[in-house]
Enzyme design. Structure first.
Site, PDB file in Angstrom:
ATOM      1  NE  ARG A  52      81.156 -34.044   4.147  1.00 54.64           N
ATOM      2  CZ  ARG A  52      80.081 -34.487   4.152  1.00 54.64           C
ATOM      3  NH1 ARG A  52      80.006 -35.661   4.786  1.00 54.64           N
ATOM      4  NH2 ARG A  52      79.016 -33.687   3.754  1.00 54.64           N
ATOM      5  NE  ARG A 104      82.113 -27.144   0.205  1.00 53.13           N
ATOM      6  CZ  ARG A 104      80.869 -27.884  -0.162  1.00 53.13           C
ATOM      7  NH1 ARG A 104      80.575 -27.938  -1.272  1.00 53.13           N
ATOM      8  NH2 ARG A 104      80.342 -28.763   0.836  1.00 53.13           N
ATOM      9  NE  ARG A 139      74.086 -37.161   3.444  1.00 55.11           N
ATOM     10  CZ  ARG A 139      74.902 -35.853   3.143  1.00 55.11           C
ATOM     11  NH1 ARG A 139      73.991 -34.980   2.706  1.00 55.11           N
ATOM     12  NH2 ARG A 139      75.861 -35.872   3.450  1.00 55.11           N
ATOM     13  NE  ARG A 162      77.222 -37.087   0.436  1.00 52.54           N
ATOM     14  CZ  ARG A 162      77.011 -35.849   0.452  1.00 52.54           C
ATOM     15  NH1 ARG A 162      75.859 -35.491   0.103  1.00 52.54           N
ATOM     16  NH2 ARG A 162      77.996 -35.009   0.654  1.00 52.54           N
ATOM     17  CE  LYS A 211      75.511 -27.057   1.919  1.00 47.77           C
ATOM     18  NZ  LYS A 211      76.006 -27.864   2.984  1.00 47.77           N
TER      19      LYS A 211
HETATM   20  P1  AP5 Z   1      71.069 -32.775   3.275  1.00 46.25           P
HETATM   21  O1  AP5 Z   1      69.843 -31.993   2.749  1.00 46.25           O
HETATM   22  O2  AP5 Z   1      71.579 -34.134   2.730  1.00 46.25           O
HETATM   23  O3  AP5 Z   1      72.348 -31.737   3.759  1.00 46.25           O
HETATM   24  P2  AP5 Z   1      73.492 -30.863   2.988  1.00 46.25           P
HETATM   25  O4  AP5 Z   1      73.704 -29.568   3.605  1.00 46.25           O
HETATM   26  O5  AP5 Z   1      72.879 -30.720   1.619  1.00 46.25           O
HETATM   27  O6  AP5 Z   1      74.529 -31.468   3.315  1.00 46.25           O
HETATM   28  P3  AP5 Z   1      75.895 -32.432   2.157  1.00 46.25           P
HETATM   29  O7  AP5 Z   1      76.553 -33.069   2.889  1.00 46.25           O
HETATM   30  O8  AP5 Z   1      75.222 -32.697   0.735  1.00 46.25           O
HETATM   31  O9  AP5 Z   1      76.613 -31.006   2.103  1.00 46.25           O
HETATM   32  P4  AP5 Z   1      78.132 -30.707   1.712  1.00 46.25           P
HETATM   33  O10 AP5 Z   1      77.992 -29.416   1.611  1.00 46.25           O
HETATM   34  O11 AP5 Z   1      79.020 -31.323   2.786  1.00 46.25           O
HETATM   35  O12 AP5 Z   1      78.087 -31.619   0.358  1.00 46.25           O
HETATM   36  P5  AP5 Z   1      78.159 -31.530  -1.064  1.00 46.25           P
HETATM   37  O13 AP5 Z   1      77.596 -32.551  -1.646  1.00 46.25           O
HETATM   38  O14 AP5 Z   1      77.804 -30.176  -1.608  1.00 46.25           O
HETATM   39  O15 AP5 Z   1      70.722 -33.259   4.794  1.00 46.25           O
HETATM   40  C1  AP5 Z   1      71.650 -34.026   5.456  1.00 46.25           C
HETATM   41  C2  AP5 Z   1      70.590 -35.035   6.348  1.00 46.25           C
HETATM   42  O16 AP5 Z   1      69.829 -34.582   7.195  1.00 46.25           O
HETATM   43  C3  AP5 Z   1      69.667 -35.821   5.251  1.00 46.25           C
HETATM   44  O17 AP5 Z   1      69.686 -37.385   5.848  1.00 46.25           O
HETATM   45  C4  AP5 Z   1      68.357 -35.407   5.434  1.00 46.25           C
HETATM   46  O18 AP5 Z   1      67.445 -36.165   5.334  1.00 46.25           O
HETATM   47  C5  AP5 Z   1      68.318 -34.940   6.934  1.00 46.25           C
HETATM   48  N1  AP5 Z   1      67.545 -33.551   7.080  1.00 46.25           N
HETATM   49  C6  AP5 Z   1      67.621 -32.488   6.287  1.00 46.25           C
HETATM   50  N2  AP5 Z   1      66.686 -31.537   6.717  1.00 46.25           N
HETATM   51  C7  AP5 Z   1      66.392 -31.931   7.771  1.00 46.25           C
HETATM   52  C8  AP5 Z   1      65.500 -31.392   8.888  1.00 46.25           C
HETATM   53  N3  AP5 Z   1      64.852 -30.178   8.880  1.00 46.25           N
HETATM   54  N4  AP5 Z   1      65.129 -32.204   9.936  1.00 46.25           N
HETATM   55  C9  AP5 Z   1      65.797 -33.351  10.155  1.00 46.25           C
HETATM   56  N5  AP5 Z   1      66.540 -33.963   9.186  1.00 46.25           N
HETATM   57  C10 AP5 Z   1      66.996 -33.200   8.083  1.00 46.25           C
HETATM   58  O19 AP5 Z   1      80.071 -31.741  -1.278  1.00 46.25           O
HETATM   59  C11 AP5 Z   1      80.400 -32.837  -1.050  1.00 46.25           C
HETATM   60  C12 AP5 Z   1      81.961 -32.866  -1.151  1.00 46.25           C
HETATM   61  O20 AP5 Z   1      82.200 -32.407  -2.648  1.00 46.25           O
HETATM   62  C13 AP5 Z   1      82.734 -31.633  -0.390  1.00 46.25           C
HETATM   63  O21 AP5 Z   1      82.966 -32.256   1.165  1.00 46.25           O
HETATM   64  C14 AP5 Z   1      83.923 -31.573  -1.047  1.00 46.25           C
HETATM   65  O22 AP5 Z   1      84.947 -32.458  -1.108  1.00 46.25           O
HETATM   66  C15 AP5 Z   1      83.396 -31.442  -2.575  1.00 46.25           C
HETATM   67  N6  AP5 Z   1      83.025 -29.934  -3.227  1.00 46.25           N
HETATM   68  C16 AP5 Z   1      81.642 -29.877  -3.435  1.00 46.25           C
HETATM   69  N7  AP5 Z   1      81.585 -28.571  -4.002  1.00 46.25           N
HETATM   70  C17 AP5 Z   1      82.876 -28.030  -3.574  1.00 46.25           C
HETATM   71  C18 AP5 Z   1      83.387 -26.736  -3.722  1.00 46.25           C
HETATM   72  N8  AP5 Z   1      82.738 -25.704  -4.284  1.00 46.25           N
HETATM   73  N9  AP5 Z   1      84.606 -26.603  -3.513  1.00 46.25           N
HETATM   74  C19 AP5 Z   1      85.558 -27.456  -3.103  1.00 46.25           C
HETATM   75  N10 AP5 Z   1      85.019 -28.944  -3.024  1.00 46.25           N
HETATM   76  C20 AP5 Z   1      83.822 -29.205  -2.995  1.00 46.25           C
END
Ligand code: AP5
Length: 261
Positions: A203, A120, A159, A192, A41
């Protein structure tokens, strides 16, 4: 297109972006990205924002930005939110809604936005509806990125991120030019805190139990666009872009025209 520095979103309160976007030549887009942790994402949000001139609004980035503050500068609520994030658990709706609610003005940014990580839960989605109504804008589409679990886990395991400029890499799929060093700013890349194998599992469970029900919520509103997330980032981007346009064209009264800046 110039990239906003996201200060208003990351810091909240009275903070202002140093380089706010110009109104885009066409309509501004307001998108929500859904999908399991690690599906890509954040990577897609960066591509969409670069193309659309929109702002990348990531709730995970708000929390990670708060990690840069000293523990004494953080409110007890923020401290609790970081503890949940490090364990791979969702932060409570109460805290998230407070954080996003006070940043509501970012939703009417003239360049549009790409919301990544919020909502979420169904409660968060209902609260987002209320915020958007208050700000006089509405969503154009909700992109749901889908990928088999083993591929998602592989993406998360490899990552590496830059703690300074937040650029994202993958050890084998998107490696930096110099191992362990950020191409953009030269900082040492890190893993991370929540990308450890045991935390990844927590997660995934939280996603299945709490976030998946959102798909039906947005399907019923006619906003959901399912995007297969296999292939290169550019291929996925192109897929989402084409599907998003056709979904928008097929709706009789597109919602994008409200609140243009
Ligand atoms: P990446 O683009 O980093 O993936 P992502 O989907 O953004 O992953 P996140 O881990 O950031 O999502 P998340 O939803 O768990 O975390 P968030 O920060 O929102 O890509 C992943 C890897 O794949 C990278 O290495 C990239 O290079 C590679 N890649 C990408 N595209 C590719 C492709 N096409 N081919 C090959 N490789 C590829 O949230 C973190 C934490 O915050 C949550 O767990 C929770 O504790 C909290 N939080 C955040 N928002 C909320 C909410 N609204 N409510 C409650 N808790 C929340």
């Amino acid at each position: 297109m110039k990239k906003p520095n996201q200060k208003a979103w990351l810091a909240g309160g009275d903070a202002l972006c140093a380089n706010p976007p110009d109104p885009p030549p066409g309509p501004a887009w307001r998108l929500v990205l859904l999908g399991a942790p690690g599906v890509g994402k954040g990577t897609q949000a960066e591509l969409l924002c670069a193309r659309l001139g929109a702002c990348h609004l990531s709730t995970g980035d708000i929390l990670r930005n708060a990690e840069c503050q000293g523990p004494r500068e953080r409110s007890p609520a923020l401290q609790a939110a970081l503890a949940s994030m490090h364990k791979g658990e969702l932060v409570s709706d109460e805290i998230m809604l407070e954080l996003v609610g006070e940043r509501g003005r970012c939703m009417r940014c003239c360049g549009g936005f790409v919301l990544d990580g919020f909502p979420r839960t169904v409660a968060q989605a209902e609260a987002l509806d209320a915020i958007l109504e208050r700000e006089g804008v509405s969503l154009d589409a909700v992109f749901d990125y889908e990928l088999p679990l083993d591929e998602v886990v592989e993406r998360l395991g490899g990552r590496r991120v830059c703690p300074s400029c937040k650029a994202v890499y993958h050890l084998t799929r998107q490696p930096p030019q110099k191992p362990g060093i950020c191409d953009v700013c030269g900082a040492q890349l890190i893993r991370r805190e929540d990308d450890k194998p045991e935390t990844i599992l927590t997660r995934m469970r939280a996603y299945e139990a709490t976030t998946r029900p959102l798909l039906e919520f947005y399907r019923q509103k006619g906003l959901l666009v399912t995007v297969p997330a296999n292939g290169t980032p550019d291929e996925i981007y192109a897929r989402a872009w084409i599907s998003g346009h056709s979904a928008q064209a097929s709706r009789s009264a597109p919602s994008v025209k409200a609140g243009r800046g």
